[in-house]
Design a protein around this motif. Structure first.
Motif, mmCIF file in Angstrom:
data_model
loop_
_atom_site.group_PDB
_atom_site.id
_atom_site.type_symbol
_atom_site.label_atom_id
_atom_site.label_comp_id
_atom_site.label_asym_id
_atom_site.label_seq_id
_atom_site.Cartn_x
_atom_site.Cartn_y
_atom_site.Cartn_z
ATOM 1 N N LYS A 11 -23.921 -30.143 -25.637
ATOM 2 C CA LYS A 11 -24.079 -28.691 -25.751
ATOM 3 C C LYS A 11 -25.474 -28.306 -26.228
ATOM 4 C CE LYS A 11 -19.843 -28.479 -24.580
ATOM 5 N NZ LYS A 11 -19.715 -29.953 -24.438
ATOM 6 N N ILE A 60 -18.401 -24.899 -26.860
ATOM 7 C CA ILE A 60 -17.946 -25.946 -27.766
ATOM 8 C C ILE A 60 -16.519 -25.702 -28.245
ATOM 9 C CG2 ILE A 60 -18.679 -24.980 -29.981
ATOM 10 C CD1 ILE A 60 -19.890 -27.725 -30.630
ATOM 11 N N GLN A 92 -17.794 -30.841 -20.385
ATOM 12 C CA GLN A 92 -17.559 -31.262 -21.752
ATOM 13 C C GLN A 92 -18.450 -32.436 -22.139
ATOM 14 O OE1 GLN A 92 -16.129 -30.119 -24.257
ATOM 15 N NE2 GLN A 92 -16.093 -31.903 -25.628
ATOM 16 N N PHE A 144 -13.098 -26.499 -24.952
ATOM 17 C CA PHE A 144 -12.441 -27.722 -24.496
ATOM 18 C C PHE A 144 -11.260 -28.147 -25.365
ATOM 19 C CE2 PHE A 144 -12.071 -32.287 -23.665
ATOM 20 C CZ PHE A 144 -11.978 -32.273 -22.284
#
Length: 285
Positions: free
Chosen positions: A133, A158, A129, A161
């Protein structure tokens, strides 16, 4: 005090309020007032968009007028395959959101039911996380080329999480008295999960889905910006390369529409599934 007023006071029910109860019409008027104010704000914003650039002498290639954006949108609709790019991005958002939500739900349930598993996997999930990204998008493009799959994978990452965290927290905070009550009825582990733990996690799940529905658009757009030959993200980069600022606004507007529709569908599903939950316990739009 007159006799009529005294009689009315005696005949009134105990604990009844002297103020009249709100009627359905009053609620409808409030809704209409809210809608009118919202549309008024939109009208002011669009009017400012239309006239302020001209008053400030801003060139069209920096800040185009609203009518210029609308005109460019119609041109792209007829000549630039805007609908094809819009549908391509919408498909990526839907697939990334659904797969990311399913993965987040599964991992959240597993970690919520097994603290040992959470202790083992949580450092790696947290590291995934924390890693930006955007950094994964070029890697996915190198692996899978200019296809739909890199964008979907970024969307999954994305979306995953927030849904996983919400479900994990909800599973951990289930009322233990309810679990013990079901156990006294000789319920199996699966029945405890199906009848108590999973229903209790639904409000938190839908809160995560609301967040994920908007993040999916961001993830897919990042993937298209990095390595795409179709979609609104590609259209945005292409318009930027041509100095077509109005076309950039058209692409941004298309992405916004996709996000709003995705969010609205989640809200609709939430109201259908959680109609039994008191309003104070549900999230608001």
């Amino acid at each position: 005090m007159s006799l009529d007023s005294s009689t009315a006071s005696v005949n009134a029910p105990v604990g009844a309020s002297s103020h009249p109860l709100p009627t359905k019409g009053a609620g409808m008027s409030k809704h209409a007032f809210t809608l009118t104010c919202s549309l008024a704000v939109l009208a002011v914003v669009l009017a400012a968009w239309q006239w302020v650039p001209g008053w400030l002498g801003t060139p069209e290639y920096i800040w185009p007028k609203f009518t210029s954006v609308v005109t460019e949108g119609f041109r792209m609709w007829h000549d630039g395959n805007l609908l094809e790019h819009f549908g391509y991005t919408a498909l990526e958002v839907v697939l990334g959101f659904i797969l990311g939500a399913m993965l987040g739900l599964f991992v959240g349930v597993v970690l919520g039911l097994s603290p040992t598993t959470e202790s083992i996997l949580s450092p790696y999930i947290l590291a995934l996380q924390i890693a930006p990204k955007v950094a994964f998008a070029p890697l996915f493009v190198m692996w899978m080329g200019y296809t739909i799959y890199p964008k979907i994978l970024v969307g999954i990452l994305i979306v995953f999480f927030p849904i996983m965290i919400n479900v994990l927290s909800a599973i951990r905070t289930v009322d233990p008295d309810m679990v013990n009550l079901v156990r006294t009825l000789n319920a199996s582990r699966w029945q405890i999960f199906r009848l108590v733990e999973f229903p209790s996690s639904l409000p938190a799940l839908f809160s995560g889905l609301r967040i994920g529905s908007t993040l999916a658009v961001i993830g897919v757009t990042v993937g298209e910006l990095v390595g795409g030959n179709k979609g609104l993200g590609f259209l945005l980069v292409d318009s930027e390369g041509q100095g077509n600022t109005a076309g950039v606004f058209v692409a941004i507007f298309g992405l916004t529409v996709i996000g709003i529709v995705a969010y609205a569908l989640v809200v609709w599903a939430e109201r259908r599934c959680l109609h039994y939950v008191p309003k104070v316990n549900t999230t608001t739009v």
